[in-house]
Design a protein around this motif. Sequence first.
Motif, short mmCIF file in Angstrom:
data_model
loop_
_atom_site.label_atom_id
_atom_site.label_comp_id
_atom_site.label_asym_id
_atom_site.label_seq_id
_atom_site.Cartn_x
_atom_site.Cartn_y
_atom_site.Cartn_z
N ASP A 244 39.13 -73.74 65.13
CA ASP A 244 38.12 -74.07 65.87
C ASP A 244 38.23 -72.78 67.34
N ASN A 245 36.90 -73.33 67.56
CA ASN A 245 36.12 -72.04 68.69
C ASN A 245 37.30 -70.72 68.54
N TYR A 246 37.41 -70.02 67.85
CA TYR A 246 37.28 -69.12 67.16
C TYR A 246 36.71 -67.43 67.52
N GLN A 247 37.62 -67.32 68.23
CA GLN A 247 37.15 -65.59 68.85
C GLN A 247 36.81 -64.39 68.13
N HIS A 248 36.44 -64.10 66.93
CA HIS A 248 36.34 -63.61 66.33
C HIS A 248 35.95 -61.40 66.52
N PRO A 249 37.52 -61.23 65.94
CA PRO A 249 37.69 -59.68 66.18
C PRO A 249 35.82 -59.35 65.77
N PRO A 250 35.41 -57.69 66.27
CA PRO A 250 34.46 -57.21 66.24
C PRO A 250 33.72 -57.10 64.94
N PHE A 251 34.46 -56.21 64.40
CA PHE A 251 34.19 -56.61 62.83
C PHE A 251 34.24 -57.28 61.84
N LEU A 252 34.45 -58.95 62.26
CA LEU A 252 33.60 -60.57 61.78
C LEU A 252 32.62 -60.43 62.35
N VAL A 253 32.31 -60.30 63.19
CA VAL A 253 30.90 -60.57 64.48
C VAL A 253 29.94 -59.52 63.69
N ASP A 254 30.04 -59.20 63.41
CA ASP A 254 29.30 -57.95 62.61
C ASP A 254 29.24 -58.41 61.23
N VAL B 50 33.21 -68.76 66.66
CA VAL B 50 33.67 -69.94 65.43
C VAL B 50 33.95 -70.95 64.99
N ASP B 51 34.34 -72.07 64.24
CA ASP B 51 34.50 -72.65 63.01
C ASP B 51 35.40 -72.27 62.36
N ARG B 52 36.38 -72.64 61.68
CA ARG B 52 36.34 -71.18 60.55
C ARG B 52 37.67 -71.90 59.30
N VAL B 53 37.40 -71.95 58.15
CA VAL B 53 38.51 -72.19 57.29
C VAL B 53 38.82 -70.65 56.14
N HIS B 54 40.31 -70.38 56.64
CA HIS B 54 40.26 -69.29 55.66
C HIS B 54 41.82 -69.48 54.50
N THR B 55 41.08 -69.58 53.40
CA THR B 55 42.29 -69.94 52.60
C THR B 55 42.98 -68.49 51.69
N GLY C 188 43.48 -51.24 63.56
CA GLY C 188 42.50 -50.31 64.21
C GLY C 188 42.01 -50.52 62.46
N ASN C 189 41.29 -51.42 61.85
CA ASN C 189 40.84 -51.84 60.55
C ASN C 189 40.32 -52.75 60.85
N ILE C 190 41.53 -53.95 59.78
CA ILE C 190 41.10 -55.06 60.27
C ILE C 190 41.84 -56.22 60.76
N GLY C 191 43.12 -55.20 61.09
CA GLY C 191 43.84 -55.69 62.05
C GLY C 191 43.85 -56.92 63.61
N ASP C 192 44.06 -58.39 62.76
CA ASP C 192 43.65 -58.78 64.03
C ASP C 192 44.82 -59.78 64.47
N LEU C 193 45.27 -59.34 65.31
CA LEU C 193 46.91 -60.27 65.28
C LEU C 193 46.49 -61.71 65.69
N ALA C 194 45.50 -62.50 66.30
CA ALA C 194 45.12 -63.47 66.68
C ALA C 194 45.01 -64.44 65.66
N ASN C 195 45.10 -63.58 64.13
CA ASN C 195 44.80 -64.02 62.88
C ASN C 195 46.26 -64.56 62.29
N SER C 196 47.12 -63.75 63.05
CA SER C 196 48.43 -64.04 62.32
C SER C 196 49.43 -65.46 62.54
N LYS C 197 48.77 -65.64 64.07
CA LYS C 197 48.66 -67.03 64.70
C LYS C 197 48.38 -68.48 63.99
N ILE C 198 47.28 -68.39 63.46
CA ILE C 198 46.91 -69.72 63.25
C ILE C 198 47.43 -70.34 62.10
#
Length: 360
Positions: A205-215, A222-227, A173-183
């Motif tokens: 690559d071609n990652y669907q951002h959850p609404p808060f990151l779209v905001d 997006v293509d994304r690199v998260h470290t 309900g906040n930053i909880g994006d389950l897809a994130n955990s599977k990268i």
Amino acid sequence: MKANSFVRNAWYVAGMSGEFETDKLHGMVITKRPIVIWRGRDGKVVAFDDRCVHKRMPLSCGKILANGTLECSYHGFAYDTAGKCVTIPSQTDVPIPTRAKLKPFPVVEQEGVVWLWAGDPDNIGSARPPRTPEFISPEWDNYTCPPIHVPANYLLLIENLLDITHFYPLHDGNIGDLANSKIPIEFIEQEVDGNPSIKTIRKVDNYQHPPFLVDWFGYETVDRVHTHQMSNPGLTRVQLRCAPPGKLGTQAERGYILHHSHTPIDETSHIWRWTITVPKGQQSLHPGKTTMESMKEMFPAVVDQDRWALERQQKMFAFEEDDYAEVHLRSDRSILTVRKILEALEKGVTKEPGKSWLAA
Ligand code: FES
Ligand SMILES: [Fe+2]
């Protein structure tokens, strides 16, 4: 290392530069050592054992006199900014004992941060405080939260920061994006400013951002690199870079850097500070609202959820281990590496070059 200890031989954040006004005394405990720390009139921050050499009165309860010395509030011993006792008001007819000096702690002020080494100075070796150039760069907006007291061992926070598989359900309900955990995760062990360090990289690559990151960034796909990197035992750095597909590294790239400092007070508590840095003026989807403003609105609730979990985890360490044993996942590799690194720093052992900390 288990979450019932801490490393003394490390650089820890004593505070942000702005917290240290000239002549204002601060008392703090870092790795169970009582510390008095202040900015002298020459602009330099100095730190000493907080116990007056006379009768242990905390010097942080004293005051700075007109001549710039620190006067103990009990019997008035006064100390200069080198920690030497220069006045004993009740005994002026004999020389001041040469032993009347305070134990100093090494301090480095760098890029908006005051770092302190609470361990043995002989063990500093090649370790330097990690760099944080974004904190003072005109190209970045930055915001640091007030210090947060967390009633849990600092290792639990480091582990929390390195392990984003907790975003769901802890931050649901906040930053909880389950897809994130599977990268898929890449793990890199590397030195950061002379400190052993572990970094995780999640590229997608071609990652669907959850609404808060779209905001926050204005892009849906997006293509994304998260470290995530524990730079040293006192600091964890998180960076997110994203852009429309194929556009990373171009003008279209957006993102943020988060620095989390975790300064152990003792085995069961620490001070947490988080700093958001965002490229200057980067806009969110809302007209006239910056990414920084959106992040600042959302972040305190996320941090409360983490703090809630850490506090509860800590309480479980009070029980006998019995036959309890943790079950680890692929994603826990960074956490297991951190535990090895902290254990090695605590014991002063090194690893063979080229080998993983996990094999040390
Ligand atoms: S305890 Fe500080 S002067 Fe006596
Ligand atoms: Fe979290």
